[in-house]
Design a protein around this motif. Structure first.
Motif, PDB file in Angstrom:
ATOM      1  N   GLU A 121     -33.450  26.069 -20.031  1.00 30.33           N
ATOM      2  CA  GLU A 121     -32.741  25.235 -21.001  1.00 30.33           C
ATOM      3  C   GLU A 121     -33.716  24.500 -21.912  1.00 30.33           C
ATOM      4  OE1 GLU A 121     -29.691  22.809 -19.065  1.00 30.33           O
ATOM      5  OE2 GLU A 121     -28.886  24.723 -18.361  1.00 30.33           O
ATOM      6  N   ASN A 122     -34.796  24.002 -21.322  1.00 30.07           N
ATOM      7  CA  ASN A 122     -35.840  23.370 -22.136  1.00 30.07           C
ATOM      8  C   ASN A 122     -36.402  24.351 -23.150  1.00 30.07           C
ATOM      9  OD1 ASN A 122     -35.571  21.053 -20.725  1.00 30.07           O
ATOM     10  ND2 ASN A 122     -37.515  21.212 -19.625  1.00 30.07           N
ATOM     11  N   LYS A 123     -36.674  25.573 -22.682  1.00 31.26           N
ATOM     12  CA  LYS A 123     -37.277  26.571 -23.568  1.00 31.26           C
ATOM     13  C   LYS A 123     -36.335  26.906 -24.712  1.00 31.26           C
ATOM     14  CE  LYS A 123     -40.188  28.466 -19.997  1.00 31.26           C
ATOM     15  NZ  LYS A 123     -40.128  29.329 -18.818  1.00 31.26           N
ATOM     16  N   ILE A 124     -35.032  27.018 -24.396  1.00 29.77           N
ATOM     17  CA  ILE A 124     -34.067  27.273 -25.470  1.00 29.77           C
ATOM     18  C   ILE A 124     -34.137  26.129 -26.482  1.00 29.77           C
ATOM     19  CG2 ILE A 124     -31.618  27.472 -26.041  1.00 29.77           C
ATOM     20  CD1 ILE A 124     -31.266  28.837 -23.272  1.00 29.77           C
ATOM     21  N   GLY A 125     -34.170  24.908 -25.948  1.00 30.67           N
ATOM     22  CA  GLY A 125     -34.243  23.736 -26.824  1.00 30.67           C
ATOM     23  C   GLY A 125     -35.487  23.737 -27.698  1.00 30.67           C
ATOM     24  N   PHE A 126     -36.652  24.037 -27.093  1.00 30.03           N
ATOM     25  CA  PHE A 126     -37.900  24.014 -27.856  1.00 30.03           C
ATOM     26  C   PHE A 126     -37.973  25.187 -28.826  1.00 30.03           C
ATOM     27  CE2 PHE A 126     -39.491  21.411 -24.195  1.00 30.03           C
ATOM     28  CZ  PHE A 126     -39.622  20.259 -24.934  1.00 30.03           C
ATOM     29  N   ALA A 127     -37.445  26.352 -28.404  1.00 28.35           N
ATOM     30  CA  ALA A 127     -37.433  27.506 -29.297  1.00 28.35           C
ATOM     31  C   ALA A 127     -36.528  27.216 -30.494  1.00 28.35           C
ATOM     32  CB  ALA A 127     -36.952  28.745 -28.551  1.00 28.35           C
ATOM     33  N   ARG A 128     -35.412  26.536 -30.225  1.00 25.84           N
ATOM     34  CA  ARG A 128     -34.480  26.179 -31.289  1.00 25.84           C
ATOM     35  C   ARG A 128     -35.147  25.191 -32.247  1.00 25.84           C
ATOM     36  NH1 ARG A 128     -29.016  23.046 -29.880  1.00 25.84           N
ATOM     37  NH2 ARG A 128     -30.515  21.366 -29.702  1.00 25.84           N
ATOM     38  N   GLN A 129     -35.864  24.248 -31.679  1.00 24.31           N
ATOM     39  CA  GLN A 129     -36.581  23.257 -32.485  1.00 24.31           C
ATOM     40  C   GLN A 129     -37.586  23.945 -33.416  1.00 24.31           C
ATOM     41  OE1 GLN A 129     -38.032  19.943 -29.985  1.00 24.31           O
ATOM     42  NE2 GLN A 129     -40.075  20.444 -30.677  1.00 24.31           N
ATOM     43  N   PHE A 130     -38.372  24.885 -32.857  1.00 26.96           N
ATOM     44  CA  PHE A 130     -39.368  25.582 -33.668  1.00 26.96           C
ATOM     45  C   PHE A 130     -38.681  26.471 -34.699  1.00 26.96           C
ATOM     46  CE2 PHE A 130     -42.470  29.059 -34.357  1.00 26.96           C
ATOM     47  CZ  PHE A 130     -43.508  28.290 -34.848  1.00 26.96           C
ATOM     48  N   TYR A 131     -37.581  27.135 -34.278  1.00 24.39           N
ATOM     49  CA  TYR A 131     -36.841  28.000 -35.194  1.00 24.39           C
ATOM     50  C   TYR A 131     -36.305  27.198 -36.370  1.00 24.39           C
ATOM     51  CZ  TYR A 131     -32.950  30.862 -36.927  1.00 24.39           C
ATOM     52  OH  TYR A 131     -32.088  31.549 -37.733  1.00 24.39           O
ATOM     53  N   ASN A 132     -35.658  26.070 -36.077  1.00 26.08           N
ATOM     54  CA  ASN A 132     -35.064  25.272 -37.157  1.00 26.08           C
ATOM     55  C   ASN A 132     -36.141  24.708 -38.098  1.00 26.08           C
ATOM     56  OD1 ASN A 132     -32.444  25.748 -36.436  1.00 26.08           O
ATOM     57  ND2 ASN A 132     -32.239  23.899 -35.192  1.00 26.08           N
ATOM     58  N   ASP A 133     -37.284  24.322 -37.540  1.00 23.34           N
ATOM     59  CA  ASP A 133     -38.385  23.862 -38.401  1.00 23.34           C
ATOM     60  C   ASP A 133     -38.844  24.989 -39.334  1.00 23.34           C
ATOM     61  OD1 ASP A 133     -38.252  21.439 -37.173  1.00 23.34           O
ATOM     62  OD2 ASP A 133     -40.141  21.600 -36.073  1.00 23.34           O
ATOM     63  N   SER A 134     -38.950  26.220 -38.768  1.00 22.42           N
ATOM     64  CA  SER A 134     -39.371  27.366 -39.574  1.00 22.42           C
ATOM     65  C   SER A 134     -38.346  27.683 -40.655  1.00 22.42           C
ATOM     66  CB  SER A 134     -39.559  28.610 -38.705  1.00 22.42           C
ATOM     67  OG  SER A 134     -40.336  28.323 -37.588  1.00 22.42           O
ATOM     68  N   VAL A 135     -37.050  27.634 -40.259  1.00 27.85           N
ATOM     69  CA  VAL A 135     -35.990  27.920 -41.226  1.00 27.85           C
ATOM     70  C   VAL A 135     -36.036  26.904 -42.360  1.00 27.85           C
ATOM     71  CG1 VAL A 135     -33.484  27.914 -41.567  1.00 27.85           C
ATOM     72  CG2 VAL A 135     -34.462  29.087 -39.606  1.00 27.85           C
ATOM     73  N   LEU A 136     -36.234  25.646 -42.014  1.00 29.04           N
ATOM     74  CA  LEU A 136     -36.276  24.602 -43.040  1.00 29.04           C
ATOM     75  C   LEU A 136     -37.385  24.880 -44.053  1.00 29.04           C
ATOM     76  CD1 LEU A 136     -35.042  21.813 -43.826  1.00 29.04           C
ATOM     77  CD2 LEU A 136     -37.006  20.803 -42.678  1.00 29.04           C
ATOM     78  N   LYS A 137     -38.567  25.255 -43.549  1.00 29.43           N
ATOM     79  CA  LYS A 137     -39.696  25.552 -44.438  1.00 29.43           C
ATOM     80  C   LYS A 137     -39.368  26.737 -45.342  1.00 29.43           C
ATOM     81  CE  LYS A 137     -43.075  25.558 -41.370  1.00 29.43           C
ATOM     82  NZ  LYS A 137     -44.304  26.021 -40.747  1.00 29.43           N
ATOM     83  N   PHE A 138     -38.821  27.794 -44.720  1.00 28.06           N
ATOM     84  CA  PHE A 138     -38.506  29.015 -45.463  1.00 28.06           C
ATOM     85  C   PHE A 138     -37.444  28.741 -46.526  1.00 28.06           C
ATOM     86  CE2 PHE A 138     -35.904  32.992 -45.665  1.00 28.06           C
ATOM     87  CZ  PHE A 138     -36.834  33.765 -46.335  1.00 28.06           C
ATOM     88  N   ASN A 139     -36.364  28.061 -46.116  1.00 25.36           N
ATOM     89  CA  ASN A 139     -35.281  27.795 -47.065  1.00 25.36           C
ATOM     90  C   ASN A 139     -35.743  26.899 -48.214  1.00 25.36           C
ATOM     91  OD1 ASN A 139     -33.691  29.314 -45.447  1.00 25.36           O
ATOM     92  ND2 ASN A 139     -32.351  27.648 -44.747  1.00 25.36           N
ATOM     93  N   THR A 140     -36.596  25.935 -47.893  1.00 22.92           N
ATOM     94  CA  THR A 140     -37.112  25.068 -48.956  1.00 22.92           C
ATOM     95  C   THR A 140     -37.878  25.897 -49.974  1.00 22.92           C
ATOM     96  OG1 THR A 140     -37.371  23.354 -47.301  1.00 22.92           O
ATOM     97  CG2 THR A 140     -38.415  22.960 -49.396  1.00 22.92           C
TER      98      THR A 140
END
Lengths: 356, 186
Positions: free
Chosen positions: B130-149
């Protein structure tokens, strides 16, 4: 993040070259001391030595250092929770693969990381650390080490540490030789000339100044890296309190049990020397623990690099430490305690189990 | 002379375009890798749940509805993952998490279960996943934010339009209980 890593790499390169120049200066001085005409040969020999040192530390640095520190590599069954925490932080940092994990048998809690890139990295923790910290604190410490790997600090530390060690040893030998000679006999002064006296003065100057300068360079840079790794830890865990409370626990439990290695000392999360009560002055590799904890606790609900920068400058009269964090960094809210850890075993027996 | 200047300007423009294009590709790959990481961890959680039920069955004999709720939610999550739709996966995972929370609450009433070594090691695995899902989601969303910007801001948005880069979707798990701090402790 990428620009941060790139600027870090650039500075590492400059620093390593500067330390190399100091090393060459000593070679020149030493050669000149033996014979005024041998200054250039001394320079050449020092250069070759330096290249060999660099190659060794680049090629096999991580396993060499781990062996030196007395670490043994573990597999998942040995310490499942530690393994899981390392994997979690690898994911949070977006590293290509988890580092190798080593355990050092020592009751003094500490941790460090080595390796030149994320494919060739390793983290080590002591059994004392595993026994004392809870899961959140362990996570904060591991995240700090993973941040060192991600920022490529480990490459810098390995190479710069080796060079520094060599500079100090050679300068030491040199000075001791000089003193010995002065005590026993006057140098054969028949071939004396103004040139000889000048060479001697130069050599002495190099021998005294070079190690000091090398140390200053090394330490000035490694302190900023500690702050950066703390900021990275807060960002990866989204929970600065974990690292803050771990730092307090670790620094409160430092004693010299003979396991401390001088070359590795600056790489530990808490410098054993600083914790032994020596000042956090000019020659300290680590900022004081109280300050690191104060910054982490001053981040007020935001775990981004920018929040760390703000907390730092609030405590340091507007100075900055991370330098190139863009102002428009989005907020990364700190998570409530244990929100990701739905249920966990914080019983002492779980800790003891881990420390096997 | 003017011809040379024009030529130089064109070459410069092409170079800038190539640089921006490659940067966008790099960011898109990071998003893809980050998503792959989430995928791996979701799969791992789905694999662990049957083990968990198998282990606790012997202790929790009167909790059939709880197990059924988890099994149903898990089946939904597995089929959502097969579809590959970010929004759908997020919804199914939210349901699975709610069901798991129900299970943890009920498990509180079984002290023998909490003493079971097998259950405890499974528990650490699930917690970590569950932690890993959370951290992977955190990294994914940070990456998406950079890409979308990058896809939205001038001048890289021009390159993104020509190159056909599409904005990525954030991964937000909607789980009613997530905001509050759970007090479940074993």
């Amino acid at each position: 993040m990428f620009s941060l890593i790139r600027s870090n790499q650039r500075k590492s390169a400059i620093l390593i070259v500067l330390m190399g120049v100091l090393f060459l200066m000593i070679g020149f001085g030493l050669g000149g001391w033996i014979d005024p005409r041998a200054g250039l040969s001394g320079l050449g020999i020092a250069f070759v030595l330096w290249l060999i040192l660099l190659l060794i530390s680049y090629a096999g640095g991580e396993s060499m250092l781990m062996a030196q520190a007395g670490g043994r590599e573990i597999v998942k069954q040995d310490a499942p929770q530690l393994f899981n925490v390392v994997e979690e932080m690898t994911i949070a940092a977006g590293l290509a693969q988890p580092p190798k994990i080593f355990i050092i048998d020592s009751t003094v809690p500490n941790a460090f990381a080595v390796g030149r890139n994320d494919q060739r990295a390793a983290v080590a923790v002591t059994t004392g650390l595993l026994a004392r910290l809870n899961r959140d604190e362990l996570q904060g410490v591991i995240a700090h080490e993973i941040a060192h790997i991600k920022h490529r600090d480990t490459l810098f530390m390995t190479i710069a540490g080796t060079t520094l060690g060599a500079v100090i040893i050679i300068a030491d030998l040199f000075l001791r030789g000089l003193r010995f000679q002065a005590a026993t006999s006057r140098r054969n002064s028949k071939d004396s000339a103004g040139g000889l006296a000048l060479m001697l003065i130069l050599a002495l100057l190099f021998a005294v100044i070079a190690p000091l300068l090398a140390r200053l360079l090394y330490f000035a840079c490694s302190r900023r890296r500690e702050y950066l790794a703390d900021a990275g830890s807060a960002q990866f865990t989204r929970y600065p309190e974990g690292l803050a409370s771990a730092l307090e626990k670790i620094s409160g439990a430092q004693v010299n049990d003979g396991h401390i290695n001088r070359v590795l000392e600056p790489m530990y999360i808490i410098s054993p020397q600083a914790a032994r009560g020596k000042s956090s002055g000019l020659f300290s590799t680590h900022p004081s623990t109280e300050e690191r904890v104060r910054i982490l606790r001053g981040m007020s609900g935001d775990s981004s690099l920018l929040a760390y920068e703000k907390a730092f400058s609030k405590l340091n009269a507007g100075k900055t430490i991370l330098k190139d964090v863009p102002e428009d960094t989005p907020e990364q809210p700190t998570r409530p305690q244990h929100s990701r850890i739905k249920s966990q075993f914080h019983s002492p027996s779980a800790g003891a189990q881990r420390a096997v | 002379m003017t011809g040379l200047i024009i030529l130089g300007a064109i070459v410069l423009l092409i170079l800038v375009f190539v640089g921006m294009y490659n940067n966008l590709v790099r960011m898109r790959n990071e998003v893809k890798n980050a998503w792959a990481q989430i995928d791996v961890q979701l799969k791992r959680r789905h694999d662990l749940i049957p083990n968990l039920i198998e282990t606790v069955k012997g202790y929790m004999t009167h909790e059939r509805e709880t197990f059924e709720a988890i099994t149903r939610a898990r089946a939904g999550a597995v089929s959502a993952q097969a579809s590959g739709q970010v929004g759908q996966i997020a919804q199914a995972e939210g349901q699975l998490m709610t069901a798991m929370r129900g299970f943890y609450a009920v498990a509180e009433n079984y002290p023998q279960l909490k003493a079971d070594a097998n259950f405890r090691s499974l528990q650490e695995e699930l917690t970590s996943t569950e932690n890993k899902i959370g951290f992977a989601r955190q990294f994914y969303n940070d990456s998406v934010l950079k890409f979308n910007t990058a896809c939205e801001t001038i001048p890289s948005n021009i390159v993104a339009n020509i190159g056909g880069f599409k904005k990525a979707e954030f991964f937000e798990i909607k789980d009613e209980g997530e905001r509050e701090v759970p007090q479940v402790k074993f």
